[in-house]
Structure formats: structure tokens, C-alpha cells
Design a protein around this motif. Sequence first.
Motif, PDB file in Angstrom:
ATOM      1  N   UNK A   1       0.830  -1.220   0.000  1.00 40.03           N
ATOM      2  CA  UNK A   1       0.000   0.000   0.000  1.00 40.03           C
ATOM      3  C   UNK A   1       0.863   1.269   0.000  1.00 40.03           C
ATOM      4  N   UNK A   2       2.107   1.188  -0.556  1.00 38.99           N
ATOM      5  CA  UNK A   2       3.024   2.317  -0.361  1.00 38.99           C
ATOM      6  C   UNK A   2       2.585   3.595  -1.076  1.00 38.99           C
ATOM      7  N   UNK A   3       1.685   3.476  -2.049  1.00 41.95           N
ATOM      8  CA  UNK A   3       1.132   4.685  -2.681  1.00 41.95           C
ATOM      9  C   UNK A   3       0.336   5.514  -1.668  1.00 41.95           C
ATOM     10  N   UNK A   4      -0.135   4.837  -0.622  1.00 42.03           N
ATOM     11  CA  UNK A   4      -0.966   5.504   0.401  1.00 42.03           C
ATOM     12  C   UNK A   4      -0.202   5.754   1.702  1.00 42.03           C
ATOM     13  N   UNK A   5       1.140   5.632   1.662  1.00 39.62           N
ATOM     14  CA  UNK A   5       1.955   5.752   2.892  1.00 39.62           C
ATOM     15  C   UNK A   5       1.672   7.038   3.657  1.00 39.62           C
ATOM     16  N   UNK A   6       1.605   8.152   2.918  1.00 37.67           N
ATOM     17  CA  UNK A   6       1.420   9.450   3.585  1.00 37.67           C
ATOM     18  C   UNK A   6       0.033   9.562   4.213  1.00 37.67           C
ATOM     19  N   UNK A   7      -0.971   9.028   3.536  1.00 37.44           N
ATOM     20  CA  UNK A   7      -2.324   9.046   4.091  1.00 37.44           C
ATOM     21  C   UNK A   7      -2.384   8.184   5.361  1.00 37.44           C
TER      22      UNK A   7
ATOM     23  N   UNK B   1      -6.280  -3.857   9.969  1.00 38.51           N
ATOM     24  CA  UNK B   1      -5.430  -4.480   8.946  1.00 38.51           C
ATOM     25  C   UNK B   1      -5.920  -5.910   8.764  1.00 38.51           C
ATOM     26  N   UNK B   2      -6.402  -6.230   7.565  1.00 38.07           N
ATOM     27  CA  UNK B   2      -6.860  -7.600   7.267  1.00 38.07           C
ATOM     28  C   UNK B   2      -5.767  -8.294   6.461  1.00 38.07           C
TER      29      UNK B   2
ATOM     30  N   UNK C   1      -9.272  -7.610  -3.416  1.00 36.99           N
ATOM     31  CA  UNK C   1      -8.148  -6.804  -3.896  1.00 36.99           C
ATOM     32  C   UNK C   1      -7.471  -6.088  -2.729  1.00 36.99           C
ATOM     33  N   UNK C   2      -6.120  -6.115  -2.738  1.00 30.14           N
ATOM     34  CA  UNK C   2      -5.356  -5.434  -1.687  1.00 30.14           C
ATOM     35  C   UNK C   2      -5.503  -3.919  -1.852  1.00 30.14           C
ATOM     36  N   UNK C   3      -5.332  -3.188  -0.745  1.00 28.64           N
ATOM     37  CA  UNK C   3      -5.436  -1.731  -0.824  1.00 28.64           C
ATOM     38  C   UNK C   3      -5.976  -1.130   0.452  1.00 28.64           C
ATOM     39  N   UNK C   4      -6.198   0.184   0.434  1.00 35.87           N
ATOM     40  CA  UNK C   4      -6.756   0.901   1.588  1.00 35.87           C
ATOM     41  C   UNK C   4      -8.172   1.330   1.235  1.00 35.87           C
TER      42      UNK C   4
END
Length: 568
Positions: A278-284, A297-298, A376-379
Motif C-alpha cells: 500500500x506504499x502509494x498511500x503511505x502518507x495518508x 489491517x486484514x 483486492x489489496x489496498x486501503x
Amino acid sequence: MALRGLAGSGPGSRGPLDEAVAADKEREAPAVVVAGATPEDDEEDEGRSRGLLRWDGFSAWLHCVCVVGFDLELGQAVEVIYPQHSKLTDKEKTNICYLSFPDSNSGCLGDTQFCFRFRQSSGRRVSLHCLLDQFDKDLPVYLKKDPAYFYGYVYFRQVRDKTLKRGYFQKSLVLISKLPYIHFFHTVLKQIAPEYFEKNEPYLEAACNDVDRWPAPVPGKTLYLPIMGVVMKVRIPTCHDKPGTTQIVQLTQQGDAHISVILPTVHEVDLFRCFCPVFLHSQMLWELVLLGEPLVVMAPSPSESSETVLALVNCISPLKYFSDFRPYFTIHDSEFKEYTTRTQAPPSVILGVTNPFFAKTLQHWPHIIRIGDLKPAGVYTSYKPYLNRDEDIIKQLQKGVQQKRPSEAQSVILRRYFLELTQSFIIPLSPPQLRQFLPEEFMKTLEKTGPQLTSRIKGDWIGLYRHFLKSPNFDGWFKTRRKEMTQKLEALHLEALCEEDLLLWTQKHTEVETVDLVLKLKNKLLQADREHLPVKPDTMEKLRTHIDAIILALPEDLQGILLKTSMT
């Protein structure tokens, strides 16, 4: 589900009678001597000379060691608790039982390591001796132990075994500790667990005897920790270390030929590996953790869930995450109902889960992270970040992936990025007002001293501060900072008193006022000792000398009374 194992009195909460009984038992008990180690009697004599009792050395690192097995009729069961006198309530044992095994759907064949955290039963006495509190004051705030929680470090083995009715051998070796030294305890388990599964209880007893001989976990010192023929070299960070620097213990020092394992960190996890999905969302995610938002966290396994939760908590370092977090949480957890109720808003907590049941139970949670094989993985969130996304860090990490840069190197980049972000955010808040924090007054200062001075990231910083000021993390940070500043003022006051000519002061005042001064000074000394005020040792000594000189200048009858009070 059943519980086995004996729990007596806790190692750190003995009274004089308990100590006498323990000493008696020690004389009767056969000594366990590990190959290549010095005889236990010599070690214990050395421990006695340091004022330590049997198992005090062990208690400084661990509360106890548990072995959790699976019984066809009883289910998960605590088979062994070592040392036998270690105290665990039935509720704590039940939590350990369920949290020490992966959920059946995880399908963890072979060896799996993970970590959990559970609430200490209310009403139980804090069993760690006051020595640990002295070490605590020199730790960074995010590594200080939380008296209300235990950590469980697990090495779980599941292998096929046709001789067993169930067809599988399933067992966990679990270290229970107050210390959040994740990497360190996982390394300890890697050294001892595989051999324990072959050799059973005598091996475990010998390993615990090794731990009992370890030096205390003093921050800032290089420690040599032998366990079952292996010597680990570690250094626990201090609050004086520069944030973001890992004091790596060098390999090249002379006389280190006997060192088997050198740990560059005791507590850090592989940050990039955890954030990678999920590193695209690290800052969020950094914003959500900073604001104490409810996060789940699932993950497909407890090792992935626990590492990710710990990475999230770690991403706002050197700020401490003040809310609750559970690296691995199950439907059997004693707080399950409290944390999954729909009758109120989700609490400020980060949960790591693996059971698919949670996908339904926690679907009303505002922020859900799916990782691993979960597609699908993600936030999943409707949260709109306050800050604009930093594209530079994403490009830097993507380039690292393309160039096959090692995960450790990627973690260093990500950790530095989070550190700079946190420091840019927290610097304008320091130093806080001692009495009360006035949000509007603070907001006015941001134009000249805000994060724009140290961070290239644009966005609604003021909105982020407004939200943060209502969060548990601000509340905890402010109380901690205020306590630190109050203690510094108290310490400065003591140093100022030492420079005064107190004898001259007494000559100008009445006996009653002098006695009052002596009692106040004694209270100051007690307070400095009790609260571990940041006072130089010679300051304390000077003050004691002042007190003694004042007492000796008083009439004999008063001297007797005041000298008596100094001994109580």
C-alpha cells in the motif's frame, strides 16, 4: 479450550516471607548447568552482590515463558509456564492460549513467528521491580513500557505427524514481556525455539537460567547476552539518541570473535516490506495513525498482520502512539465485544486480524487495509488527506523496486521520510505552554513558525493540526511534555538550592522555620528519587550534605528527631 500450568506469586512482587521461602526452595532445587557456562552458584553469588534475587535478572526482560499446545479434547492449552512461580490470571492465560495460534484458515504450515499484545487483568499488582522504572526514564517515549499491557512473542510450529491422532504437531513457544523489543525477542525465539521442540522442558529451563544471568536492559549500553551457546550483541536506544539514527554495533571491534548475532535494532520492523502493498498511500496512513483514527489491517497470516500493525505504530516515531493497538486480534479476545460493537463509533485503535469473519464484523469501520493474498489489496476509506501527496518519495521507492534495491535500504528511505514528516509537524508545537494549551494562540504562530519552514509538502496543515489537537495522541504527547518540563524545573530548583548558603539562611530564621526547611528539603530528595528527576548525582549528594549540616547546627533534641526521620 483449557488451561494447564501452575501460577504462584510473581517474580517481582515478593515480600520478606516470600523471599525466605524462595531462598529455601533454592537450597533444595538442583542446579541446571549449561554446557560451557559458569556454575549457577557462582552466578547467583555475583547476583546477590548486585542486590539481585533469584529470577530478578529474568524478570527484568521477561514476565514468563509459556508453551501452548493443542489437545483434541481440550483445544488450545497452556502446557507449561516457566518459571513456575510466574503469575498469570485465568483471563490472561485464556488470551495467551487463543492468541498463540494462527486462525485455522491461515494454513500456516512449518514455522511461523508473530507478535500479539493483550491487556493486563485489572486489579493485579504490577510485578516488575522498581529497577525497571529507572531504565524506563532513559528510554525514548515510544519504547517506554505500558504498565497496562503485555506483549506475547510467538514461535509457532505446525508439521504433519502421522503418529498423532489429529495428523499434525501444533505447538507455540511464547515469550511474555512488558518490553516492546519486537526484533530482539523474535531473534531470541529463532535461536531457542527449533531446538526446544526437539528437546522439551530441560532445554527450556536451561535457556531461562541463561536469561536470568543477563545484565539488566540498560538503555545506551552495549549488552552481551548469551543464550544456549549463542551470544547476542545489542544496544537499547536512549532518549538522548538523535532520532532516526540507529546506533549500529560495529562488527569490527576487537574481542568480538565470540559474538554470534549482532542486532542493529531491538524494536524496528522491516518498514518497507510492511508498507509495500500500500506504499502509494503511505502518507495518508501516516495521517490516519497520527490522528488516532480506527484502523483495521486484514491479512492472510498473523505474521503479516502483526508486522503491519507494528509498522503503522512505528511510522509516527519519535511521537508515541498513545491509543491501543493489537498486532494480532481474534474473535476470542477478551476485548472482542468492546472493539466490534456497532452501538457506538469504532474506538481509536489499530487491529490486525486474519479471520474472514472480521470482514463482515468490521465492515462499518472507516479505514480498512487489506494486504497479502487478500484480493483486492489496498486501503478502503473515504478519508480525504489534509496534505498533498509527496510524489518524490513514491518515485524514489518505485525506482528502488525497479533496481531491486534491498528491502532494508528501502526501509531506511521510508523511515527517514516519515521521521522528517513527523518532525516538521511536531516542531511548531514545542515547547508547549505549561498550564493549558490554547489552540487559537497556537494557530496564530503557524504563519511564521509552521511546518512550511522544514517540509516541502503543501496542503491544509492547519486543518491537520486542528484534527490532531482533538486526538488521543495529542493528549498523551502534551501530558508527557508537560511532565518532562515540570521535572526539568524541579531539577533546576534543586540545583539552585545547592548553590545557596543554607546555613547562613538558618541563622536568620527561627528553629521552626529551619525544621520546616529540613523537612521540605527531605521531601525534595524523596521526590527526585521517586520520580527519577533529571538531577546530577553530585546535586543530590550536595543537598544531603546541606541537610546534615543544618541538622547538626540545631539543638540536640531536634537533631535526634530529624535524624530519625531521615532514616525512615
